[in-house]
Design an enzyme around this catalytic site. Structure first.
Site, PDB file in Angstrom:
ATOM      1  NE  ARG A 177      12.083  -0.130  39.385  1.00  0.00           N
ATOM      2  CZ  ARG A 177      11.415   0.624  40.379  1.00  0.00           C
ATOM      3  NH1 ARG A 177      12.345   0.896  41.261  1.00  0.00           N
ATOM      4  NH2 ARG A 177      10.339   1.347  40.183  1.00  0.00           N
ATOM      5  NE  ARG A 239      10.836  14.311  40.505  1.00  0.00           N
ATOM      6  CZ  ARG A 239       9.550  14.547  40.345  1.00  0.00           C
ATOM      7  NH1 ARG A 239       8.956  14.634  39.201  1.00  0.00           N
ATOM      8  NH2 ARG A 239       8.647  14.132  41.422  1.00  0.00           N
ATOM      9  CD  GLU A 268      12.658  20.255  37.258  1.00  0.00           C
ATOM     10  OE1 GLU A 268      12.630  19.885  35.996  1.00  0.00           O
ATOM     11  OE2 GLU A 268      11.422  20.487  37.794  1.00  0.00           O
ATOM     12  CG  HIS A 286       8.479  19.771  36.963  1.00  0.00           C
ATOM     13  ND1 HIS A 286       9.335  19.304  37.602  1.00  0.00           N
ATOM     14  CD2 HIS A 286       7.385  18.721  36.807  1.00  0.00           C
ATOM     15  CE1 HIS A 286       9.183  18.055  38.056  1.00  0.00           C
ATOM     16  NE2 HIS A 286       7.806  17.703  37.798  1.00  0.00           N
TER      17      HIS A 286
END
Ligand code: GLV
Length: 327
Positions: A177, A239, A268, A286
């Protein structure tokens, strides 16, 4: 009367012990995953919550806890919590940054290496009894050294991944960003800021480390995958939802990119079953932060935040900082 807290999932017993010194604790060491209805019932009389990234704290759930003062997440990401709703209700939200940076950066490398050098595919092949002779072209992968690493999301974990690339003599490009300062770029193996499109066109290995938000939903979809080199690999440790999994499955099936390494998935743990039929994807459940010392540090960090928040102090890792003045 001591404040009442819920620890929503099983955690280290000594952390429960620590919290029990100051709070009236309801724990869940049998590690049941609560339904929304159960969660609403359990939090109705609680002052604080110790949760993990797996619990969804929607506006509807938060509204069931009129006494709630703090939601302490044992994760750095907090897209599982409706922070706006929490802020509106005057509920502090905290996360566990920093303590997992190095472990998660190490893991990104484990996944990248396994993906580029086809480690899990090789092991499955060997275990299946296929290894009868050496061949010049068997299980050829991509090189890591002297290649270009593209990092999308250049926060603290992204920078730690970049620093680790020095030993492999890699070029680092990144998209974020905001741009890093020249000093930060220099420390991150002289990472060069580029547009997302240029990164996808130039990188040999793309690593995703950005937070999930509606803005980052499907950052990588069919159009982005089409920009990547056919020899490139893609690693997602960020994610589920940042990658369009259906588009990725199509790209892997068509060998539009060489391979992917995925630690996170849409929906998930009920990930897309088609991943299981693909040999050019490395799948992990994860576990980016899953080392013993780091998970302990995360649990204690969440506990520190809860103790501070319910003790009337500003918790060290307050996410909704607009509430700071009100504490
Ligand atoms: C793990 O995914 C975390 O956000 O800590």
């Amino acid at each position: 009367m001591r404040p009442k807290i819920l620890i929503a999932r099983a955690i280290f017993p000594d952390v429960i012990e620590r919290l029990s010194q100051v709070f009236e604790v309801e724990s869940n060491q049998e590690d049941r995953v609560f339904s929304v209805t159960e969660l609403r019932q359990k939090i109705a009389d609680k002052d604080g919550l110790f949760i993990t990234g797996s619990e969804r704290l929607s506006a509807e759930v938060i509204s069931a806890a009129p006494r709630l003062k703090a939601i302490c997440n044992m994760a750095v990401g907090y897209n599982n919590i409706d922070v706006e709703a929490a802020t509106g209700a005057g509920v502090m939200v905290t996360n566990t940054p920093d303590v997992l940076n190095a472990t998660t950066a190490d893991f990104a490398w484990a996944l990248l290496m396994a993906t580029a050098r086809r480690i899990t595919e090789s092991e499955h092949w060997l275990r299946a009894g296929h290894w009868e002779k050496w061949t010049y072209d068997g299980l050829l992968g991509a090189d890591i050294h002297d290649s270009t690493l593209g990092i999308i999301g250049m926060g603290r974990i992204g920078q730690a991944i970049a620093r680790r690339s020095m030993g492999f003599d890699m070029q680092v490009i990144y998209h974020n960003r905001s741009r890093l300062s020249p000093e930060q770029e220099a420390r991150a193996n002289h990472a060069r800021y580029v547009s997302k499109e240029d990164l996808l066109r130039q990188a040999d290995h793309v690593v995703l480390v950005l937070p999930y938000s509606p803005q980052s939903h499907h950052t990588i979809g069919a159009a982005e995958l089409a920009l990547m080199k056919p020899s490139a690999t893609l690693v997602n440790i960020a994610r589920g939802g940042i990658v369009d999994d259906v588009a990725l499955i199509a790209a892997l099936k068509a060998h539009r990119i060489a391979a992917a390494g995925l630690d996170v998935f849409e929906n998930e743990p009920a990930f897309h079953p088609d991943f299981l039929g693909l040999s050019n994807v490395v799948l992990t459940p994860h576990i980016g932060s899953a080392s013993e010392p780091t998970r302990r540090a995360m649990a204690n960090c969440a506990a520190d935040n809860l103790i501070a928040a319910l003790g009337g102090a500003v918790p060290p890792n307050l996410v909704n900082t607009s509430l700071r003045t009100g504490t």
